[in-house]
Design an enzyme around this catalytic site. Sequence first.
Site, PDB file in Angstrom:
ATOM      1  N   ARG A 227       0.847  -1.194   0.000  1.00 10.98           N
ATOM      2  CA  ARG A 227       0.000   0.000   0.000  1.00 10.98           C
ATOM      3  C   ARG A 227       0.882   1.243   0.000  1.00 10.98           C
ATOM      4  O   ARG A 227       1.949   1.239   0.640  1.00 10.98           O
ATOM      5  CB  ARG A 227      -0.852   0.061   1.281  1.00 10.98           C
ATOM      6  CG  ARG A 227      -1.754  -1.119   1.498  1.00 10.98           C
ATOM      7  CD  ARG A 227      -2.873  -1.081   0.474  1.00 10.98           C
ATOM      8  NE  ARG A 227      -3.756  -2.219   0.635  1.00 10.98           N
ATOM      9  CZ  ARG A 227      -4.892  -2.195   1.322  1.00 10.98           C
ATOM     10  NH1 ARG A 227      -5.283  -1.087   1.923  1.00 10.98           N
ATOM     11  NH2 ARG A 227      -5.641  -3.259   1.408  1.00 10.98           N
ATOM     12  N   HIS A 275       0.329   1.247 -10.218  1.00  9.57           N
ATOM     13  CA  HIS A 275      -0.477   0.230  -9.516  1.00  9.57           C
ATOM     14  C   HIS A 275      -0.911  -0.872 -10.494  1.00  9.57           C
ATOM     15  O   HIS A 275      -2.093  -1.146 -10.670  1.00  9.57           O
ATOM     16  CB  HIS A 275      -1.699   0.874  -8.842  1.00  9.57           C
ATOM     17  CG  HIS A 275      -2.238   0.020  -7.727  1.00  9.57           C
ATOM     18  ND1 HIS A 275      -2.807   0.531  -6.595  1.00  9.57           N
ATOM     19  CD2 HIS A 275      -2.284  -1.329  -7.567  1.00  9.57           C
ATOM     20  CE1 HIS A 275      -3.181  -0.461  -5.792  1.00  9.57           C
ATOM     21  NE2 HIS A 275      -2.866  -1.597  -6.370  1.00  9.57           N
TER      22      HIS A 275
HETATM   23  N1  LIG Z   1       0.214  -3.585  -6.214  1.00  8.92           N
HETATM   24  C1  LIG Z   1      -0.758  -4.395  -6.601  1.00  8.92           C
HETATM   25  O1  LIG Z   1      -1.106  -4.498  -7.780  1.00  8.92           O
HETATM   26  C2  LIG Z   1      -1.435  -5.243  -5.583  1.00  8.92           C
HETATM   27  C3  LIG Z   1      -2.319  -6.255  -5.999  1.00  8.92           C
HETATM   28  C4  LIG Z   1      -2.893  -7.060  -5.043  1.00  8.92           C
HETATM   29  C5  LIG Z   1      -2.625  -6.863  -3.684  1.00  8.92           C
HETATM   30  N2  LIG Z   1      -1.786  -5.867  -3.299  1.00  8.92           N
HETATM   31  C6  LIG Z   1      -1.461  -5.649  -1.878  1.00  8.92           C
HETATM   32  O2  LIG Z   1      -0.581  -6.675  -1.444  1.00  8.92           O
HETATM   33  C7  LIG Z   1      -0.647  -6.769  -0.018  1.00  8.92           C
HETATM   34  C8  LIG Z   1      -0.569  -8.228   0.427  1.00  8.92           C
HETATM   35  O3  LIG Z   1      -1.714  -8.954   0.012  1.00  8.92           O
HETATM   36  P1  LIG Z   1      -1.917 -10.501   0.463  1.00  8.92           P
HETATM   37  O4  LIG Z   1      -3.158 -10.981  -0.214  1.00  8.92           O
HETATM   38  O5  LIG Z   1      -0.665 -11.278   0.289  1.00  8.92           O
HETATM   39  O6  LIG Z   1      -2.186 -10.302   2.028  1.00  8.92           O
HETATM   40  P2  LIG Z   1      -2.412 -11.434   3.150  1.00  8.92           P
HETATM   41  O7  LIG Z   1      -2.610 -12.763   2.505  1.00  8.92           O
HETATM   42  O8  LIG Z   1      -3.454 -10.922   4.065  1.00  8.92           O
HETATM   43  O9  LIG Z   1      -1.015 -11.483   3.911  1.00  8.92           O
HETATM   44  C9  LIG Z   1      -0.604 -10.515   4.803  1.00  8.92           C
HETATM   45  C10 LIG Z   1       0.730 -10.931   5.418  1.00  8.92           C
HETATM   46  O10 LIG Z   1       1.194  -9.861   6.252  1.00  8.92           O
HETATM   47  C11 LIG Z   1       1.471 -10.370   7.551  1.00  8.92           C
HETATM   48  N3  LIG Z   1       1.159  -9.352   8.547  1.00  8.92           N
HETATM   49  C12 LIG Z   1       0.006  -8.673   8.705  1.00  8.92           C
HETATM   50  N4  LIG Z   1       0.109  -7.804   9.737  1.00  8.92           N
HETATM   51  C13 LIG Z   1       1.354  -7.961  10.236  1.00  8.92           C
HETATM   52  C14 LIG Z   1       2.049  -7.375  11.314  1.00  8.92           C
HETATM   53  N5  LIG Z   1       1.493  -6.438  12.082  1.00  8.92           N
HETATM   54  N6  LIG Z   1       3.305  -7.781  11.556  1.00  8.92           N
HETATM   55  C15 LIG Z   1       3.882  -8.753  10.793  1.00  8.92           C
HETATM   56  N7  LIG Z   1       3.272  -9.347   9.741  1.00  8.92           N
HETATM   57  C16 LIG Z   1       2.018  -8.952   9.478  1.00  8.92           C
HETATM   58  C17 LIG Z   1       0.570 -11.579   7.710  1.00  8.92           C
HETATM   59  O11 LIG Z   1       1.116 -12.442   8.707  1.00  8.92           O
HETATM   60  P3  LIG Z   1       0.449 -13.880   9.043  1.00  8.92           P
HETATM   61  O12 LIG Z   1       0.689 -14.734   7.831  1.00  8.92           O
HETATM   62  O13 LIG Z   1       1.215 -14.337  10.196  1.00  8.92           O
HETATM   63  O14 LIG Z   1      -1.012 -13.608   9.284  1.00  8.92           O
HETATM   64  C18 LIG Z   1       0.606 -12.167   6.301  1.00  8.92           C
HETATM   65  O15 LIG Z   1       1.760 -12.974   6.136  1.00  8.92           O
HETATM   66  C19 LIG Z   1      -1.910  -6.017   0.388  1.00  8.92           C
HETATM   67  O16 LIG Z   1      -1.566  -4.773   0.956  1.00  8.92           O
HETATM   68  C20 LIG Z   1      -2.632  -5.794  -0.926  1.00  8.92           C
HETATM   69  O17 LIG Z   1      -3.446  -4.640  -0.910  1.00  8.92           O
HETATM   70  C21 LIG Z   1      -1.186  -5.049  -4.216  1.00  8.92           C
END
Ligand SMILES: NC(=O)c1ccc[n+]([C@@H]2O[C@H](COP(=O)([O-])OP(=O)(O)OC[C@H]3O[C@@H](n4cnc5c(N)ncnc54)[C@H](OP(=O)(O)O)[C@@H]3O)[C@@H](O)[C@H]2O)c1
Length: 312
Positions: A227, A275
């Site tokens: 983000r 993005h």
């Molecule tokens: N740029 C783009 O085109 C694009 C496209 C899609 C998504 N995104 C972004 O990519 C990001 C990741 O998406 P995702 O689907 O992979 O998310 P996700 O599956 O929810 O994974 C989040 C990860 O972050 C960890 N986490 C969360 N809070 C934390 C904290 N306070 N301290 C340490 N670790 C923490 C979680 O740990 P645990 O595994 O232990 O729960 C998990 O490993 C999001 O922000 C999303 O908006 C960007």
Amino acid sequence: MTLLIEADREAGFLDWQRCFREAAPDLKIRWWADPEVDPAEVLYVFCYAPEPGRLSRFPNLRLICSASVGVDNIVTDGTWPTHVPLVRMGCSETAQRMSDYVAWACLSINLNLPRIALAQRTRTWDKVTALRTIPETRVGILGMGNLGAKAAQSLRDFGFSTAGWSRTRKSLPGIESFVGSEELQPFLQRADILVCLLPGTPETVRFLSEDRLARLPVGAGLVNVGRGSHVDVEALTAALDSGHLSGAVLDVFETEPLAADDPLWGHPKVVVTSHLASTASRESRARYAASVIAAFERGDDVPNRFDPVRGY
Ligand SMILES: NC(=O)c1ccc[n+]([C@@H]2O[C@H](COP(=O)([O-])OP(=O)(O)OC[C@H]3O[C@@H](n4cnc5c(N)ncnc54)[C@H](OP(=O)(O)O)[C@@H]3O)[C@@H](O)[C@H]2O)c1
């Protein structure tokens, strides 16, 4: 069983309908604003940015499937029905596209892509040497969820020395796992390239602060695909200008589109992309949503459910 589609509004409906008819022939696919749909018949919703208050008006709603990974547009509506499972987009194509982008970004940082692009623009023969070879490069991924874990495995397979940081411990072959605030320091210290794939929660706002960027090794690079709110841009710019950081590839910004006069566009150590790191096709997203609905109908646990308490 009626599935109501809001994603991409009216312009995208016919194409979504085609994709869902292929993926889930038993569902009745209806447009979000179709006046002939009785709210009581709506069991499933596939949406991106429903207008506030609307989701709570379907008395028999069983499941909400988000057309995107982020669900901010849904959960910032104070009236969304929190007893109904909300599933974030988790199709394999999203993760594949993200890991492709992250690999490109890491290679671009090592090869100093902005300097190569400048040389071409100015017709200058500039023999840039890569900062590090792949096996010499230690990559650290903040966030080892759907996208981070896949990106980590692909970087490992390329030969990068890869580690991930998350709330809970992961055990992926060949990928070092760091957990929680006590292991953040050693994780940052070993990150020649830091990739941010954290979710947007109150704890992750400005996560990449002046203090944390300073803990990266001299010459490190940053890839932000999580983000825009994760990065303190002023601190990042200062770290690039001082030479502490060698480069950054940024795909997400606090305000999008990034303003035409934003200094990041012209920064000599920054690559800006719009993005675009990971948008999966409608076919792939419809197949994923159909599989989630089928799992729900069978009584299985639904994957990738948004947890309002954790915030992701
Ligand atoms: N740029 C783009 O085109 C694009 C496209 C899609 C998504 N995104 C972004 O990519 C990001 C990741 O998406 P995702 O689907 O992979 O998310 P996700 O599956 O929810 O994974 C989040 C990860 O972050 C960890 N986490 C969360 N809070 C934390 C904290 N306070 N301290 C340490 N670790 C923490 C979680 O740990 P645990 O595994 O232990 O729960 C998990 O490993 C999001 O922000 C999303 O908006 C960007």
